[in-house]
Write an enzyme that holds these catalytic residues in place. Structure first.
Site, mmCIF file in Angstrom:
data_model
loop_
_atom_site.group_PDB
_atom_site.id
_atom_site.type_symbol
_atom_site.label_atom_id
_atom_site.label_comp_id
_atom_site.label_asym_id
_atom_site.label_seq_id
_atom_site.Cartn_x
_atom_site.Cartn_y
_atom_site.Cartn_z
ATOM 1 N N ASP A 1 -1.064 1.434 -4.374
ATOM 2 C CA ASP A 1 -1.911 0.317 -4.809
ATOM 3 C C ASP A 1 -3.319 0.751 -5.182
ATOM 4 O OD1 ASP A 1 -2.664 0.697 -2.064
ATOM 5 O OD2 ASP A 1 -3.479 -1.338 -2.023
ATOM 6 N N ASP B 1 -5.972 2.230 -3.689
ATOM 7 C CA ASP B 1 -7.221 2.111 -2.932
ATOM 8 C C ASP B 1 -7.523 3.352 -2.093
ATOM 9 O OD1 ASP B 1 -5.235 1.745 -1.019
ATOM 10 O OD2 ASP B 1 -6.163 -0.026 -0.095
ATOM 11 N N SER C 1 0.825 -1.210 0.000
ATOM 12 C CA SER C 1 0.000 0.000 0.000
ATOM 13 C C SER C 1 0.861 1.262 0.000
ATOM 14 C CB SER C 1 -0.962 -0.034 1.185
ATOM 15 O OG SER C 1 -1.882 1.025 1.119
ATOM 16 N N ASP D 1 -2.804 6.408 -3.785
ATOM 17 C CA ASP D 1 -1.607 5.806 -3.202
ATOM 18 C C ASP D 1 -1.115 4.689 -4.131
ATOM 19 O OD1 ASP D 1 -3.486 3.819 -2.667
ATOM 20 O OD2 ASP D 1 -2.736 3.400 -0.665
#
Length: 572
Positions: free
Chosen positions: A300, A302, A146, A298
């Site tokens: 990734d 999400d 993340s 961000d």
């Protein structure tokens, strides 16, 4: 050092399976690094497995990942009758070893006779969730850390609904892991027939993007003279985001130094939207082109960060609580005008999220359900209510900059979010308002809510012990006065008890699993949550104040935090 640390370290150093390069790294470790890398096995937290890359039992590497994937294969064969045919969808982000780990996961599952679906390159977390649902898989794997620093990577596991596994499913998986040999000795059980690896077709991208574009409330707003700066923070969302922006007619300027997938995040000081440093380069570009809005995803994809141009020509950053509150008010009010707001609607957030969201939902006649930290709990409840015919999902969000407008995905969705954030900002821009002004207007109705998060980093076995001491103090010896204000209610999610100070009444907290979290409610509407992070070695303090004068709010949060540490006898 702890005996466990020494035992694990020596086992790795003696193993012929550990490469010469990794053994050189091991030999160069000081005691503190050894302790952090070997004092325990890497564990499932709020966002799955997450840790620093490198050799060690508490690190992300081929050995620790293999053990988990072997366990997942065993779990699927045991609990899913058709797992071999329905298979597992796999995606990854831009980090070091992400593609390699994804391919390794696929190969292990194929060896076990389980089919896998793999994207041809990196894709964002929400699209992995969508792919699980679209291909009707029995599970999904997302290789990502993340928003963590570049030294990290991680492993998220999804169930057949496209939701990250909750404890009821993770616990059997963990039991299987614990029965396996250690990470250096575990072997891959061979299936009778090798499972097929399938590269996912373009149709998955196309149908996902089409669904994202369908969520607009006011798609025909005049988009002229409204400029947007966007950055994917070197991550997974650039292609999908720019495609959506173009299709929907927005005038978007990407931060060119941050669009290329880069495991070192070399164009930014931080890939985390919660960190003001992530806005340095976007703000530079915004000033050059006189942009009205800055949005970022961000790595990734999400979560979303926002900043808007103020009347003074400066760029103000919005927190996840603030941006989501504005978006909810916008969506609910527009749906109410059109008669599309559900009469049995429900909004989800977490126990560490601002109280403002609940107040807005109540204003529009919606129910609010709070869950523990981790969007998997929201995704799980969406599925529960779909099976039980309602209430109807209207919105879900966390304070950590992530939300889900429409549930064709079962995790936070940054692409959905940026599309609606841009629409919302444009809607108010046409009324002569920026988002800071809109948020302050909400304060006139509900009181001005200010949230701040404070982190204390505590690494290694000693850090874990210190963290536990702080949590034990908060749980088993709860405070009755904090910063001069009476505690009116105390919620202990570890023991699932709720205490009312004045009446001395105690009630059970029902409907939620056990959580390592406490929450204080003070007489002046202040709320304080304390919990260990599920993704990093730190303890987090969430403080929300409600005041009439927004200019004193931040200072008040800082004062409460300082007094709280004294009251908890935290010595750093």
């Amino acid at each position: 050092m702890e005996a466990k640390t020494i035992e694990n370290y020596n086992r790795w150093l003696a193993s012929d399976k550990v490469s010469k390069e990794d053994k050189e790294i091991l030999k160069a470790m000081d005691d503190e690094t050894k302790d952090a890398a070997f004092f325990k096995d890497i564990e499932f937290g709020t966002g799955g497995l997450r840790g620093i890359l490198g050799p060690g039992t508490n690190r992300m590497n081929y050995f620790t990942i293999k053990r988990v994937v072997v366990a997942l294969g065993i779990y699927l064969k045991e609990f899913h009758q058709h797992a071999r045919e329905k298979g597992v969808a796999i995606s990854h982000d831009n980090r070091h070893f992400s593609r390699e780990f994804a391919l390794e996961c696929s190969d292990i599952l194929n060896q076990m006779g389980i089919k896998t679906y793999l994207f041809d390159s990196l894709r964002p977390t929400p699209e992995l969730s969508y792919a699980v649902r679209y291909k009707k898989c029995d599970a999904g794997i997302m290789i990502t850390a993340s928003h963590n620093p570049k030294e990290y990577n991680g492993f998220k596991v999804y169930d057949e609904t496209g939701c990250q596994m909750t404890p009821t499913k993770i616990d059997p998986l963990i039991r299987i892991i614990n029965k396996l040999p250690n990470e250096l000795e575990v072997e891959t059980p061979q299936g009778n027939i090798r499972g097929e690896q399938v590269i996912l077709e373009k149709e998955v991208d196309d149908t996902y993007v089409k669904l994202v574009e369908s969520i607009q409330e006011n798609k025909d707003l005049d988009k002229t003279n409204f400029r947007i700066v966007y950055t994917p923070n070197h991550g997974t969302s650039y292609v999908n985001a720019m495609r959506v922006f173009k299709d929907c007619g927005y005038d978007v300027y990407p931060v060119e130094s941050q669009v290329k997938p880069d495991p070192d995040f070399s164009g930014t000081l931080s890939p985390n939207p919660e960190d003001p440093r992530s806005f340095i380069e976007p703000i530079k570009l915004a000033k050059e082109i006189d942009a009205d809005l800055i949005c970022m995803t961000d790595p990734d994809g999400d979560r979303v960060g926002l900043a808007c141009k103020t009347k003074k020509g400066e760029y103000a950053l919005l927190t996840g609580n603030e941006s989501a509150a504005i978006l909810m008010d916008y969506l609910f009010s527009e749906r109410k005008k059109k008669g599309t707001l559900s009469k049995d609607g429900i909004m989800f957030n977490t126990v560490v999220t601002s109280e403002l969201g609940k107040e807005i939902a109540t204003h529009y006649g919606l129910k609010t359900e709070q869950v523990l930290t981790g969007f998997k709990y929201i995704g799980d409840r969406i599925n529960y209510y779909e099976i039980h015919n309602g209430p109807t999902y209207e919105f879900g969000y966390e304070e950590s900059y992530g939300c889900l407008p429409k549930p064709f995905v079962r995790d936070k969705d940054g692409i959905q979010a940026i599309l609606l954030y841009c629409e919302m900002a444009l809607f108010y821009h046409r009324q002569g308002l920026n988002l800071v002004e809109v948020y302050n207007n909400l304060g006139k109705t509900y009181g001005y809510h200010k949230n701040k998060i404070y982190n204390i980093y505590l690494e290694g076995s000693k850090g874990t012990q210190k963290m536990q001491e702080i949590m034990n103090r908060a749980i088993f010896d709860p405070l009755t006065i904090i910063a001069g204000k009476d505690v009116t209610k105390f919620e202990d999610y570890f023991n699932k008890k709720r205490y009312y100070t004045a009446s001395k009444m105690i009630e059970e907290i029902s409907g939620l699993p056990v959580g390592d979290l406490v929450k204080y409610y003070l007489s002046d509407r202040t709320t304080i949550c304390i919990r260990p992070s599920g993704t990093e070695p730190k303890i987090k303090f969430y403080i929300e104040v409600v005041v009439d004068d927004h200019t004193i709010a931040e200072k008040r949060c800082d004062e409460i935090y300082k007094e709280l540490l004294k009251d908890l006898e935290v010595n750093l």
